[in-house]
Design an enzyme around this catalytic site. Sequence first.
Site, PDB file in Angstrom:
ATOM      1  NE  ARG A   1      52.824  56.927  25.280  1.00  0.00           N
ATOM      2  CZ  ARG A   1      53.516  55.787  25.399  1.00  0.00           C
ATOM      3  NH1 ARG A   1      52.870  54.652  25.584  1.00  0.00           N
ATOM      4  NH2 ARG A   1      54.827  55.802  25.348  1.00  0.00           N
TER       5      ARG A   1
ATOM      6  CE  LYS B   1      42.200  57.620  24.502  1.00  0.00           C
ATOM      7  NZ  LYS B   1      41.714  58.348  25.672  1.00  0.00           N
TER       8      LYS B   1
ATOM      9  CD  GLU C   1      41.984  55.396  31.218  1.00  0.00           C
ATOM     10  OE1 GLU C   1      42.235  54.192  31.194  1.00  0.00           O
ATOM     11  OE2 GLU C   1      42.840  56.271  31.443  1.00  0.00           O
TER      12      GLU C   1
ATOM     13  NE  ARG D   1      47.524  61.925  35.073  1.00  0.00           N
ATOM     14  CZ  ARG D   1      46.733  60.935  34.668  1.00  0.00           C
ATOM     15  NH1 ARG D   1      47.070  59.694  34.846  1.00  0.00           N
ATOM     16  NH2 ARG D   1      45.577  61.205  34.088  1.00  0.00           N
TER      17      ARG D   1
ATOM     18  CG  ASP E   1      42.809  59.643  33.225  1.00  0.00           C
ATOM     19  OD1 ASP E   1      43.031  59.870  34.434  1.00  0.00           O
ATOM     20  OD2 ASP E   1      43.334  58.704  32.599  1.00  0.00           O
TER      21      ASP E   1
ATOM     22  CE  LYS F   1      42.170  53.450  27.588  1.00  0.00           C
ATOM     23  NZ  LYS F   1      42.637  52.836  28.827  1.00  0.00           N
TER      24      LYS F   1
ATOM     25  CG  ASN G   1      41.953  55.133  35.019  1.00  0.00           C
ATOM     26  OD1 ASN G   1      42.586  54.342  34.336  1.00  0.00           O
ATOM     27  ND2 ASN G   1      41.785  56.402  34.679  1.00  0.00           N
TER      28      ASN G   1
ATOM     29  NE  ARG H   1      43.474  59.265  37.159  1.00  0.00           N
ATOM     30  CZ  ARG H   1      44.169  58.133  37.011  1.00  0.00           C
ATOM     31  NH1 ARG H   1      44.720  57.581  38.066  1.00  0.00           N
ATOM     32  NH2 ARG H   1      44.282  57.564  35.835  1.00  0.00           N
TER      33      ARG H   1
END
Length: 319
Positions: free
Chosen positions: A240, A168, A288, A232, A280, A133, A290, A218
């Site tokens: 979400r 978050k 974000e 997504r 993201d 994050k 990842n 993504r």
Amino acid sequence: MKLAFIIDPISKLEPNHDSTVAMIEASQDLGHEVWITEINKLSIIKGKAWAKMSQIKVNPTFFREKQKLKNYSWYEISSIELICLDTMNVVFMRKDPPVNIRYLYATYILDMINPMNTLVLNSPRGLREANEKIYALQFHQFMPATIVSKDKEAIHNFVDTYKMAVLKPLGGKAGEGILILDLKDPNLNSIIEISTYQGQEPVMIQQFLPEARYGDKRIILLNGEPIGAVNRVPTGKEFRGNMAVGGRVEKAKINSQEYNICKTLGEKLRQDGLYFVGIDVIGGYLTEVNVTSPTGIREINNLDQKNLGQEVIEWAVSQ
Ligand SMILES: Nc1ncnc2c1ncn2[C@@H]1O[C@H](COP(=O)(O)OP(=O)(O)O)[C@@H](O)[C@H]1O
Ligand SMILES: [Mg+2]
């Protein structure tokens, strides 16, 4: 070549969804020998990193014919052997969060691997440095308004300014613990108290982006370069977009604004040894980064007729 994957228990992996399985399958297709292990099977002996590992063979018909039959195993594994990780060409650290003390200890063990023999992907140092994050905030110019705080007053002030925000947990994944903060919510104070463990643990608070209902994109980066993307889209009953909470996947292109984000980020990712990363992006904003075990390549492969698993493996073995 010999490739090792540090994973969660193999029985928990989803063969038609997990990027790790796509990479294992691609490794086998490319003729490599594939070994699997877990973080609790790592050790240091005489100054070298070792792992109790099994060789894995995936069943190609399972994937080619998209069989999802019950009691039909997609893999076979050999008996366990203790092997020095310096004998591997590449070690993929693909353990899912939480990044807890056990995860961190595993990264210290991986530090003992000789970098002259073996590429560790992602680099243990990068994995320690990059909270999924907070790392993105080094590029806050691309992000929606965001604070990290455990202070109730600061969080209240933020929600006051933006009317709606998203909370978050800093160690979350797959939508876990993501909450909407709404000034009108009578539970607002309780939500802040519970999420911060009564003001003891910081959380991320981010401006709510209404564009999130059109999807959370993504984008997969390999060595800092974008190689594919998937959108997504939330179900409508759920805000979400994560696939783990039912988000629908949709074909996606990478636009010029997103290329620009990747270009700036890519440089830093390479420096930090973060070779395989999923960012993201919601409504053009970075939300974000990842780094632990990003998913998405199975879905991109299906939607775009690509083989990102092979791209990743070919890149990794050529380093
Ligand atoms: N700023 C935001 N505004 C609206 N929705 C958001 C925002 N940030 C995240 N979300 C939603 O929450 C989901 C999870 O958020 P994310 O930050 O990617 O955490 P993680 O995927 O690690 O749980 C996203 O897929 C998106 O649907
Ligand atoms: Mg996410």
